[in-house]
Enzyme design. Structure first.
Site, PDB file in Angstrom:
ATOM      1  N   LYS A  92      -3.345  -8.492  -4.265  1.00 49.88           N
ATOM      2  CA  LYS A  92      -1.883  -8.612  -4.216  1.00 49.88           C
ATOM      3  C   LYS A  92      -1.455  -9.138  -2.849  1.00 49.88           C
ATOM      4  CE  LYS A  92       2.283  -5.815  -5.110  1.00 49.88           C
ATOM      5  NZ  LYS A  92       2.798  -4.444  -5.333  1.00 49.88           N
ATOM      6  N   SER A 136       5.902  -4.050  -9.299  1.00 46.57           N
ATOM      7  CA  SER A 136       5.855  -5.289  -8.553  1.00 46.57           C
ATOM      8  C   SER A 136       4.486  -5.978  -8.579  1.00 46.57           C
ATOM      9  CB  SER A 136       6.251  -5.034  -7.096  1.00 46.57           C
ATOM     10  OG  SER A 136       5.299  -4.182  -6.465  1.00 46.57           O
ATOM     11  N   SER A 181       4.499   0.517  -9.383  1.00 50.39           N
ATOM     12  CA  SER A 181       4.212  -0.918  -9.268  1.00 50.39           C
ATOM     13  C   SER A 181       2.807  -1.340  -9.680  1.00 50.39           C
ATOM     14  CB  SER A 181       4.474  -1.402  -7.838  1.00 50.39           C
ATOM     15  OG  SER A 181       5.848  -1.542  -7.629  1.00 50.39           O
TER      16      SER A 181
END
Lengths: 97, 493
Positions: free
Chosen positions: B79, B154, B178
């Site tokens: 990420k 996210s 997330s």
């Protein structure tokens, strides 16, 4: 409390944000909706519950006072947008003499 | 050899038996990213040359019998909120669009030391603030099951990349769901570990008392294998727990799982989509089949969880993001007449709408007049929520929850209504507020053919038990795979 554009402008100044007129209107609207929802918190009885800032108990972690070099000074300084002679360049912070 | 559909375990076995090289796997993954990323938009940055050189190094280790870790030679994605040395780490923000960290996050360092191959950096909501991965300057992540729908957020990029076979596994981060919600939306496994189990050193801070790095993988075994590599104490993170990780991947498959499973009545109300409810209950019956007992439990503080979470996370965000001043790193607006104007202009142009919204909200909550009424009140509610969980764990080993009230929603459905977006996080924020581990495992499809995840929440440091329970469900449900390009589950509703 009703959030209006004046309040949003004040908070934005505290947060070092400059907002457009359109953003001020949008955030004032959003703040009212969100705060309206959260007003229910005020009615909740939390007597006897201490504020919980962190899930991990905060204790001092001590170590030997031995300096550890990072090893990539240029890599760190190189992250800045404006560098001269190994120093960060910023606008003048003192008034003209 | 195509990377598509290979788990870490399968890839590792092929690598060890020399049926495939890490270079071949990596080239296959890079080729697939070139062909598929335009459709999914999971990767922000792809590092071809670096990945191939790491793959060659892994091949040498494997040839020399030094491929001790099952992750050696296996391609991964990270990420874009987790620092990677020499590879830009943008947080999907204009503020960090050009930021190239001179160091690795500890979790990344551990994976690279294991011999994993870094394919690139994965898309997300800006600074982790969002539940749909639509708030990214690089564009929205698309759900591989239906590209008209969101991948969740996210960590939408990591979940979509794993689901669509662009990488074998990924690291995400979880502040209020997330990792878990996108894992659920994309039909993959996601774990938010106990706060402190994995070092946060090198994770770009959003709300430090809630943030946690965790794996996103194709199955439960892979999740345990990644956790084996990244769990443990790190002196560089002052909130790192002073304990070592366990051998999470051993003993996952148990014939009998005699655990006590609690179902919070507040989590299964009318707001929960029926298909999701049925799939979660069916998965609970699978745990019963494996020997577990179930019972109802009450979490009376649930109604305040979203308020407490958004007050605390936004307050912490307003502080964490104070470091972006345009001076030492990050976006800088040129032409400012003085220092204050430089700060203001750099921050105003560098941050997107949702980030600004949360900074403003957090600044308001921390302001002198409202601090007691808002922030301190939220901290007291946080303790009430933590108490709900600790009392429940006196009678139960695992708490079951949906990962989200519905399956993946349509692009743009919630971006215009922040509160509507926030309310969906109701089942996820409790684990962050209380610092508990929570695992999401796919447990079925809804009537549209979209994946559903079940969430298993445990006591602090009970990851091994959660993985065993997740494995028991996975064994009965099987692995879910999205349709190939052009065969998505699109429909009218």
């Amino acid at each position: 409390m009703e959030a209006d554009r004046k309040l949003v402008r004040k908070i934005a100044a505290l947060a070092m944000l400059g907002l457009s007129g359109e953003e001020e209107a949008e955030f004032a609207r959003d703040l009212n909706i969100i705060m309206g929802y959260m007003n229910r918190l005020a009615e909740t009885n939390t007597d006897g519950f201490e504020p919980m800032e962190h899930v991990v108990p905060l204790i001092n972690v001590l170590r030997q006072d031995i300096p550890e070099g990072f090893g990539d000074r240029n890599g760190l300084i190189g992250c800045a947008a404006d560098v001269r002679d190994d120093c960060y360049v910023v606008p003048s912070v003192v008034d003209d003499l | 050899m195509s990377i598509q559909d290979l788990t870490i375990k399968e890839a590792s076995e092929l690598l060890r038996r020399r049926k495939v090289s890490s270079r071949e796997l990596t080239e296959s993954a890079l080729d697939r990213i070139r062909r598929e990323n335009g459709r999914i938009n999971a990767f922000i940055t792809v590092c071809d040359d670096l990945a191939l050189s790491q793959a060659d190094a892994a091949d040498k280790r494997l040839a020399g019998g030094d491929g001790a870790s099952p992750l050696c030679g296996v391609p991964m994605g990270i990420k874009d909120s987790i620092c990677t040395r020499g590879v830009r780490t943008t947080c999907a923000s204009r503020m960090l669009e050009q930021f190239v960290p001179p160091y690795n996050a500890t979790a990344v360092e551990s994976l690279l030391a294991s011999g994993s191959v870094l394919l690139g950096k994965l898309n997300m909501d800006e600074f982790g603030m969002g539940s749909s991965s639509e708030f990214s300057i690089f564009g929205s992540v698309k759900n591989p099951w239906d590209t008209g729908r969101v991948a969740g957020g996210s960590s939408g990029g990591p979940a979509a990349a794993v689901a669509s076979g662009l990488c074998c596994f990924a690291l995400g981060s979880d502040t209020g769901g997330s990792i878990r919600q996108p894992a659920s939306f994309c039909g993959v496994v996601g774990l938010k570990p106990t706060h402190g189990l994995i070092s946060r050193y090198g994770l770009v801070a959003y709300a430090p008392s809630l943030d946690q790095i965790g794996p996103i993988t194709s199955d439960v075994t892979d999740c345990a294998l990644v956790l084996d590599a990244i769990a443990g104490h790190d002196p560089r993170d002052p909130t790192s727990a002073n304990r070592e990780g366990e051998d999470y991947s051993q003993g996952l498959n148990r014939d009998k799982l005699p655990i006590r499973v609690g179902l919070p009545r507040e989590y299964f109300g009318p707001e929960l989509n029926k298909d999701v409810k049925n799939a979660v209950f069916k998965a609970v019956s699978m745990l019963e089949e494996a020997g577990s007992s179930t019972g109802e439990v009450s979490f009376p503080s649930t109604e305040h969880a979203i308020s407490a979470f958004y007050l605390i996370s936004s307050a912490e965000a307003s502080t964490s993001l104070g470091r972006y001043d345009g001076i030492r790193f990050g976006y800088r607006k040129t032409g400012a007449k003085d220092l204050e104007e430089l700060y203001q202009l750099s921050r105003s142009e560098g941050f997107g709408r949702e980030v600004k919204r949360r900074i403003l909200f957090g600044t308001h909550a921390l302001s002198a007049v409202y601090r007691d009424k808002l922030y301190n009140k939220a901290l007291r509610i946080r303790r009430m929520i933590a108490r709900d969980f600790s009392e429940a764990f006196e009678s139960f080993d695992v708490i079951v929850a949906p990962a989200y009230p519905e399956t993946a929603f349509r692009m743009g459905e919630k971006t215009g209504n922040p509160l509507k977006m926030y309310l969906g996080d109701i089942y996820n924020v409790g684990a962050n507020l209380a610092g508990l581990p929570a695992l999401v495992v796919p447990c079925g499809l809804d009537r549209r053919g979209l994946p559903i995840g079940i969430q298993l929440i445990g006591k602090p440091f009970s990851e091994k038990l959660l993985l065993r329970a997740g494995y028991a469900i996975e064994k009965r449900v099987g692995r879910l795979r999205p349709p190939r390009a052009g065969e998505e589950s699109s429909e009218g509703g």
